[in-house]
Design an enzyme around this catalytic site. Structure first.
Site, mmCIF file in Angstrom:
data_model
loop_
_atom_site.group_PDB
_atom_site.id
_atom_site.type_symbol
_atom_site.label_atom_id
_atom_site.label_comp_id
_atom_site.label_asym_id
_atom_site.label_seq_id
_atom_site.Cartn_x
_atom_site.Cartn_y
_atom_site.Cartn_z
ATOM 1 N N GLU A 32 32.434 37.797 55.399
ATOM 2 C CA GLU A 32 31.268 37.771 56.267
ATOM 3 C C GLU A 32 30.900 36.300 56.477
ATOM 4 O OE1 GLU A 32 27.806 39.776 54.754
ATOM 5 O OE2 GLU A 32 26.643 39.191 56.518
ATOM 6 N N ARG A 259 36.656 41.161 40.729
ATOM 7 C CA ARG A 259 36.062 39.972 41.282
ATOM 8 C C ARG A 259 36.187 38.824 40.292
ATOM 9 N NH1 ARG A 259 32.363 40.534 45.290
ATOM 10 N NH2 ARG A 259 31.108 38.666 45.544
ATOM 11 N N LYS A 269 27.512 33.702 47.996
ATOM 12 C CA LYS A 269 27.142 32.824 49.095
ATOM 13 C C LYS A 269 25.623 32.721 49.213
ATOM 14 C CE LYS A 269 30.301 35.077 51.524
ATOM 15 N NZ LYS A 269 30.394 35.911 52.681
HETATM 16 P P1 ATP Z 1 29.393 36.774 48.307
HETATM 17 O O1 ATP Z 1 28.623 37.656 47.387
HETATM 18 O O2 ATP Z 1 29.798 35.506 47.699
HETATM 19 O O3 ATP Z 1 28.755 36.626 49.628
HETATM 20 P P2 ATP Z 1 31.005 38.813 49.381
HETATM 21 O O4 ATP Z 1 31.796 39.782 48.598
HETATM 22 O O5 ATP Z 1 29.802 39.257 50.083
HETATM 23 O O6 ATP Z 1 30.750 37.558 48.489
HETATM 24 P P3 ATP Z 1 32.628 38.470 51.689
HETATM 25 O O7 ATP Z 1 32.502 37.330 52.607
HETATM 26 O O8 ATP Z 1 32.215 39.789 52.172
HETATM 27 O O9 ATP Z 1 31.908 38.039 50.374
HETATM 28 O O10 ATP Z 1 34.075 38.563 51.052
HETATM 29 C C1 ATP Z 1 35.305 38.428 51.695
HETATM 30 C C2 ATP Z 1 36.362 38.912 50.757
HETATM 31 O O11 ATP Z 1 36.378 38.104 49.594
HETATM 32 C C3 ATP Z 1 36.072 40.330 50.307
HETATM 33 O O12 ATP Z 1 37.253 41.074 50.334
HETATM 34 C C4 ATP Z 1 35.551 40.160 48.913
HETATM 35 O O13 ATP Z 1 35.834 41.259 48.143
HETATM 36 C C5 ATP Z 1 36.279 38.890 48.455
HETATM 37 N N1 ATP Z 1 35.509 38.202 47.426
HETATM 38 C C6 ATP Z 1 34.249 37.756 47.514
HETATM 39 N N2 ATP Z 1 33.850 37.215 46.335
HETATM 40 C C7 ATP Z 1 34.898 37.339 45.499
HETATM 41 C C8 ATP Z 1 35.128 36.988 44.139
HETATM 42 N N3 ATP Z 1 34.179 36.411 43.405
HETATM 43 N N4 ATP Z 1 36.332 37.255 43.594
HETATM 44 C C9 ATP Z 1 37.290 37.824 44.323
HETATM 45 N N5 ATP Z 1 37.142 38.190 45.605
HETATM 46 C C10 ATP Z 1 35.965 37.956 46.193
HETATM 47 MG MG MG Z 2 28.249 39.342 51.063
#
Ligand code: ATP
Ligand code: MG
Length: 750
Positions: A32, A259, A269
């Site tokens: 995102e 994760r 983020k």
């Molecule tokens: P954040 O909480 O940091 O915003 P998110 O999961 O909302 O993370 P996205 O931008 O939706 O972030 O994630 C893009 C991809 O990266 C998704 O497939 C998510 O599962 C993966 N991802 C995000 N954070 C991690 C992490 N800490 N370890 C492994 N994969 C991750």
């Molecule tokens: Mg997110």
């Protein structure tokens, strides 16, 4: 992929391919765009792009832009940057979920027509109540009885913006008593009167993740939809949507992995955005941030981050990884790559009273066991600077550096002895008057003087002043909760460090090891020739605060403590005896002897190798460098080679059968396959080339290709000899006998 046990995702992919479920592996990385990607995203990038690459498929980069209020194009750029910097290529154009809005809308209408979705108009609060609990079934809203026509009409009006935010939602009609709460008529669309950074104001409704994600995967022909564990319960909806719409035969399936979490930092983020907006850091690319932009600005290499992702593995259980493991990865990567130079952080003037005039000392940029060539000149005169910490008037036991009684070696130069300590009126040491020992020059030392360490120094007039930014962890607690946990000392700036001139004038690289200090990176934004600025990437060894408490690891054990030259920890009597034997009888340099003597495992390994082949210096070097590096990650019984095999390897070097460079390559192979060194050399045709008939034509070719450098060399720039030798060795793939090449190059150029 050989030699590496496959992770569970790759096993699934292989099974699917073998079963003929897909013709091509298609993955996607679907962030995102609401913030800069962090090291957790690097893990996801490495998995998704890595799998596509391993199985000759492709991976899409998709911006999951369904939330208009938090998204922005600067984040899109940061995400693209991160993927490219890590060395991956996405398939065709960047994709956007927003591009599929019309298709998603059509699918939603399909569901309505099938009686599988309805417009609900209950309030948020009531909806929550009706949902039930884990132990209690929910109740369906009365609006679920609306006719298909009414639903279609309301849904269209929602889209056109005829209702206020929150007035209605579109829900799937699944099962209000499902044990998986997510299946209790999940939301598919909500009303949002907001401007979207790409779709503009066209839409007043936005699809929910659970609806948009599976369909976007399907639209793109994704085969394996890999996400993190928190989506495990969403998998049922994922399947329900695709199955209900009858999207067959080829369709994606979701698979979840753990994760990545790292201690001493936050990793979402949203939380990182708070730090940026709160001014606790200098932007998203602040070198203390766990963002890819931050790590990159700090000086991390893409390789180190990918190696780190590889080392933590892919598993199904969430866990916290020690930040030391990330630091290990960059140290390990830079160790054999970057030039080693001398920088004095806290200068203390030393006047060498018995030295007259000046000279230039040629010193290699790389240690001899690193497969890289290059030298620079170190100016030397009677006035130099050393680091304040390298002199002690009242040394503790085990202090190895300069004291009024103890001489020290100036690295690459002479041994000096302190003759007089000059202090200011507050009693601070401001200058040392010293004498050098003319017959102690490094490499030609006949002085017989024993020193326990070699320290860095710079010549006072020609040294360059630089700014050094020393970074420490952003948070002082292992699992930070709030800004209260920030480490107030995460950034220290030294404005007047001194560095040898070649670093600034010759710029042999952008990353360096400052001897005995750590790894540093020329700041890619603030650095200018007038004001050079370096970021500290990481120290040479694990920092001490971390050693006290070692959190659990996912895969490999935490790197063990490494002893570096000049530590103040005293040696035990046995260690001291070993050290003395190593330096006096075996002629090891104090740094190597120190490392060996202080590590019982290494010294035992060394001893055993030495008994097989009497090559004390060569074996010591490979043991303290390569074997020691492996032992940081492995146990002794996990090594693929024995001390005796290491000895055999060194014997081939001593016999000039192979060069040290090739020995390095053979070592890597031994460590991987456990094959005998002699067999490796034989089967790979690695025997050193010493025959002038083979080497001379290569030299002539290199000379012909570099007329400008030949001219410069002949005009007196003899420094370029190293350049030519390097080129020739490179052309022989490291198999040229360096001694022979050196002689022949000098002859051909002279
Ligand atoms: P954040 O909480 O940091 O915003 P998110 O999961 O909302 O993370 P996205 O931008 O939706 O972030 O994630 C893009 C991809 O990266 C998704 O497939 C998510 O599962 C993966 N991802 C995000 N954070 C991690 C992490 N800490 N370890 C492994 N994969 C991750
Ligand atoms: Mg997110």
């Amino acid at each position: 992929m050989e030699n590496k046990s496959k992770d569970f995702l790759r096993r699934i992919v292989e099974e699917d391919l073998n079963a003929g479920k897909y013709n091509e592996v298609v993955t996607r990385f679907p962030p995102e765009p609401n913030g800069f990607p962090h090291i957790g995203h690097a893990k996801s990038i490495a998995i998704n792009f890595g799998i596509a690459k391993d199985y000759q498929g492709h991976c899409n980069l998709r911006m999951d832009d369904t939330n208009p209020t938090t998204e922005d194009t600067q984040y899109v750029e940061a995400l693209k940057d991160a993927v490219q910097w890590l060395g991956f290529e996405w398939d065709k154009n960047v994709r956007y979920t927003s591009d599929y809005f019309p298709k998603l809308y059509a699918y939603a209408r399909e569901l309505i027509k099938m009686g599988k979705a309805y417009v609900d108009s209950t309030s948020e609060e009531e909806m929550r109540e009706l949902r039930g609990t884990v132990t209690e079934a929910g109740k369906r809203s009365k609006y679920a009885e609306r006719s298909v026509e009414e639903n279609l009409e309301l849904f269209e009006k929602m889209k056109k913006g005829e209702f206020k935010d929150g007035e209605h939602v579109l829900r799937a009609k699944i099962d209000m008593s499902a044990p998986n709460m997510k299946m209790r008529d999940p939301l598919l669309y909500r009303i949002r009167h907001a401007h979207h950074f790409r779709a503009g104001d066209e839409w007043a409704i936005y699809p929910m993740y659970d609806f948009a994600h599976c369909l976007s995967d399907y639209i793109e022909g994704v085969s394996h939809s890999i996400c993190t564990l928190e989506f495990e319960n969403n998998r049922d909806i994922y399947n329900w949507v695709l199955d209900t719409l009858g999207l067959k035969p080829i369709r994606p399936y979701q698979h979840e992995f753990a994760r990545l979490g790292i201690n001493y930092t936050v990793m979402s983020k949203r939380k990182l955005l708070e730090l940026v907006e709160g001014g606790q850091v200098n932007g998203w690319d602040d070198p203390r941030m766990p963002t890819i932009a931050g790590l990159r600005r700090r000086g991390y290499t893409p390789e180190s981050i990918l190696n780190f992702c590889d080392s933590i593995g892919v598993a199904k259980a969430n866990s916290m990884v020690d930040v030391a493991q990330l630091e290990f990865a960059i140290r390990d990567d830079l160790n054999t790559k970057v030039p080693r130079v001398m920088c004095v952080m806290n200068p203390l003037k030393v006047t060498i009273t018995n030295y007259e005039g000046s000279e230039e000392i040629e010193a290699p940029y790389y240690p001899h066991d690193v497969p890289k060539e290059g030298t620079r000149k170190l100016p030397f005169s009677k006035e130099i600077y050393i680091d304040q910490s390298d002199f002690s008037q009242n040394p503790e036991k085990g202090y190895f550096r300069l004291t009024p009684e103890q001489p020290v070696r100036l690295k690459y130069a002479y041994i000096i002895s302190c003759k007089e300590v000059i202090k200011d009126d507050k009693g601070n040491v401001v200058e040392i008057k010293a004498e050098y020992h003319p017959d102690s020059k490094s490499g030609k030392d006949t002085s017989g003087i024993k020193v326990k360490s070699a320290i860095q120094w710079v010549e006072s007039n020609i040294a360059k002043q630089i700014e050094v930014r020393l970074y420490d962890r952003l948070f002082k607690t292992e699992a930070p909760e709030s800004v209260e946990d920030l480490n107030p000392n995460s950034l220290k700036i030294i404005k007047d460090a001194l560095i040898e001139p070649a670093v600034i004038d010759e710029k042999p690289d952008v990353r360096f090891q400052f001897e005995r200090e750590g790894y540093f990176y020329a700041d890619p934004i603030d650095y200018t020739d007038e004001k050079p600025i370096f970021n500290k990437i990481v120290g040479l060894k694990e920092s001490s605060s971390k050693k006290k408490k070692a959190p659990k690891q996912t895969a490999k054990p935490q790197p063990k403590k490494v002893q570096i030259d000049g530590e103040v920890v005293p040696m035990t009597t046995e260690e001291q005896a070993l050290f003395d034997n190593y330096t006096n009888n075996l002629k090891l340099n104090s740094e190597v002897a120190n490392t060996l003597a202080r590590d019982a495992q290494l010294s035992a390994f060394y001893q055993e190798a030495l008994e097989a082949v009497n090559s004390p210096v060569g074996i010591a070097n490979i043991v303290t460098n390569d074997v020691a590096r492996e032992l940081k990650q492995k146990e002794l019984n996990e090594l693929n080679y024995t001390p005796k095999q290491i000895a055999e390897l060194m014997k081939m070097v001593d016999d000039e059968l192979i060069s040290t460079k090739i020995a390095k390559q053979v070592f890597e192979e031994m460590s991987k396959s456990g094959e005998e060194p002699t067999k490796i050399v034989e089967s790979k045709g690695l025997v050193q080339i010493s025959d002038p008939d083979i080497i001379l034509p290569i030299i002539d070719e290199v000379i012909a290709k570099n007329p400008e450098n030949v001219e410069k060399f002949r005009a007196g720039n003899t420094k370029l000899l190293g350049f030519f030798v390097g080129q020739v060795l490179k052309a022989t793939k490291g198999k040229g006998n360096p001694k022979v090449v050196n002689e022949l190059v000098a002859r051909q150029l002279g």
